[in-house]
Write an enzyme that holds these catalytic residues in place. Structure first.
Site, PDB file in Angstrom:
ATOM      1  N   LYS A   1       0.737  -1.112   0.020  1.00 24.89           N
ATOM      2  CA  LYS A   1       0.017   0.029   0.002  1.00 24.89           C
ATOM      3  C   LYS A   1       0.669   1.256   0.081  1.00 24.89           C
ATOM      4  O   LYS A   1       0.700   2.026  -0.605  1.00 24.89           O
ATOM      5  CB  LYS A   1      -0.872   0.178   1.303  1.00 24.89           C
ATOM      6  CG  LYS A   1      -1.876   1.174   1.343  1.00 24.89           C
ATOM      7  CD  LYS A   1      -2.495   1.211   2.638  1.00 24.89           C
ATOM      8  CE  LYS A   1      -1.741   1.819   3.499  1.00 24.89           C
ATOM      9  NZ  LYS A   1      -2.540   2.320   4.819  1.00 24.89           N
TER      10      LYS A   1
ATOM     11  N   ASP B   1      -6.462   0.936   0.856  1.00 26.36           N
ATOM     12  CA  ASP B   1      -6.652   1.289   2.305  1.00 26.36           C
ATOM     13  C   ASP B   1      -7.939   0.941   2.906  1.00 26.36           C
ATOM     14  O   ASP B   1      -8.732   0.263   2.159  1.00 26.36           O
ATOM     15  CB  ASP B   1      -6.381   2.741   2.485  1.00 26.36           C
ATOM     16  CG  ASP B   1      -7.262   3.535   2.057  1.00 26.36           C
ATOM     17  OD1 ASP B   1      -8.269   3.348   1.426  1.00 26.36           O
ATOM     18  OD2 ASP B   1      -7.185   4.832   2.411  1.00 26.36           O
TER      19      ASP B   1
END
Length: 272
Positions: free
Chosen positions: A142, A160
């Site tokens: 991420k 997320d």
């Protein structure tokens, strides 16, 4: 910006017949187009001026808001402007600077480790490849995709909590594992759309499609959403749930892009 007009009906089938792959792709891409019209100014909500600053800010953003990170990093980067400076930082001094972001001891350890790795293995520069970024302490896919997409122009999906919540509500995927979510969503869109798609979805999750009480009655993509009705459907009540610029409130950045229609956030300790 005005809230969306109320929708009297939802056009998406809610389980009477499985959605075909083609229909899913068309609906997903239409949602992306609709979000692009609602958020033409979508952007990363962390303040940064270099790949190193974005990398550090993204590591700090775990388990806290981008606003709190943005209020913390000015003093941090003034003290440690480069990886070499941060790698040589006194751990306790670094911890105190980043304390407002929470989990400051673990984050300080990551920042010291990644800064030393940048100094020792990458000549003091943030690498522009995912396979290199994920070798840095505290950096997963991420974080790597955030840095690649916004500092290097390399397309990536930022999975997320907001992204995962919305793509599951929209029935784009049923996966929970972030890497599997990333793979399934990536297959629905051209690679060139990945970075901006991430921004739009995260913007929508923060402003309209909240975790506990989505503002369904003020949602511009309600006719395309299989989860319509999980939140407040009354337009007036839903409008009161809108956040940030849609709710007439400051955004998360102290230094937002010039095309951002909302107000900048206040510095740490300042009255908003």
């Amino acid at each position: 910006m005005e809230a969306a007009k109320p929708h009297k009906s939802v056009k998406v089938s809610k389980g009477t017949r499985p959605e075909s792959r083609l229909a899913l792709v068309r609906r997903a891409r239409r949602i992306n187009r609709e979000l692009a019209e609602v958020y033409p100014y979508a952007h990363p909500e962390l303040d940064f001026e270099s790949p190193f600053q974005l990398l550090v800010a993204t590591v700090l953003s775990a388990q806290t808001t981008d606003l709190r990170v943005n209020q913390t990093t000015p003093a941090l980067f003034a003290a440690y402007p480069a990886p070499e400076d941060m790698a040589a930082a006194d751990p306790e001094a670094l911890e105190q600077l980043i304390r407002p972001t929470g989990f400051f001891r673990a984050k300080a350890k990551s920042l010291l480790g990644l800064s030393a790795a940048l100094r020792d293995r990458f000549g003091g520069e943030v690498p522009g490849r995912l396979e290199d970024l994920v070798t840095l302490p505290g950096v997963g896919r991420k974080t790597a995709n955030v840095v690649l997409g916004n500092a290097f122009g390399v397309p990536g999906l930022t999975v997320d909590t907001h992204f995962g919540r919305l793509v599951r509500r929209w029935k784009w995927t049923a996966q929970e594992d972030p890497e599997k979510v990333e793979a399934e969503i990536a297959a629905l869109f051209p690679k060139s759309e990945w970075t901006m798609l991430s921004h739009r979805i995260i913007f929508h999750g923060r402003r309209v499609c909240h975790a506990r009480k989505p503002a369904c009655g003020a949602c511009p993509i309600a006719p395309l959403c299989p989860a319509y009705g999980e939140g407040e459907t009354d337009p007036d009540k839903a409008k009161k749930l809108l956040k940030y610029e849609l709710g007439g409130q400051p955004g998360q950045r102290l230094r937002p892009p010039s095309d951002y229609p909302g107000r900048p956030a206040a510095p740490l300790g300042a009255a908003e």
